[in-house]
Design a protein around this motif. Structure first.
Motif: not given
Length: 170
Positions: A151-154, A158-170
């Motif tokens: 994502w670029h903040d004009k 600035l550039d932001f690297f956006i990511f998502s993570m999910a935790y699975s107890p399996d």
């Protein structure tokens, strides 16, 4: 005979507070570093005594709820307390709260989350801790957004690297 540094430190803790207990929690936690107690339930009593708040509530609370009673009596604390490492109070609404403020290792890392300059103040109630942090609102897109994107903040270039993570107890 009490060393002069101890007298100065103690008088500073019990002097009138500006900024409320949230600002003084850091001072007390810092004073507890490298300390221990033979009975962990005594920690909340000591904290309430040093901050001059909620002593009766802490004493009247069952042993497994004394730290919860201490935080309830504070009414507010630094919002960043939720990022502290270590064991938490295992009661609903208080899983954000540290079970102890006495740590023996990495204490600088541990304490920075309590420093009054570390952020905004959170408000404590029987329901838990209400905090507010800055964030981004990302509007829905016609194209699906993947697990990560840039994502670029004009306005600030600035550039932001956006990511998502999910935790699975399996």
């Amino acid at each position: 005979i009490i060393p002069m540094t101890a007298v100065v430190s103690f008088s500073r803790l019990v002097s009138p507070r500006s900024g409320g207990n949230a600002n003084w929690l850091f001072e007390v936690a810092e004073a507890l570093q490298q300390r221990s107690t033979s009975k962990i339930r005594d920690e909340a009593v000591c904290l309430a005594t040093l901050l001059g708040t909620g002593l009766n509530e802490v004493i009247d609370a069952p042993d497994d709820s004394k730290m919860r009673a201490f935080f309830l009596a504070l009414e507010n604390c630094p919002s960043t307390i939720i990022f502290m490492a270590g064991p938490r109070i295992p009661q609903p609404g208080f899983r954000w709260a540290p079970a102890t403020l006495m740590v023996s290792r990495n204490h600088d890392e541990h304490l920075h989350c309590l420093h009054p300059r570390s952020g905004q103040i959170g408000h404590i109630s029987k329901s838990g801790l209400a905090v507010q942090f800055p964030g981004f609102i990302i509007s829905p897109s016609a194209k699906p957004i993947g697990q990560s994107f840039v994502w670029h903040d004009k306005s600030h270039d600035l550039d932001f690297f956006i990511f998502s993570m999910a935790y699975s107890p399996d």
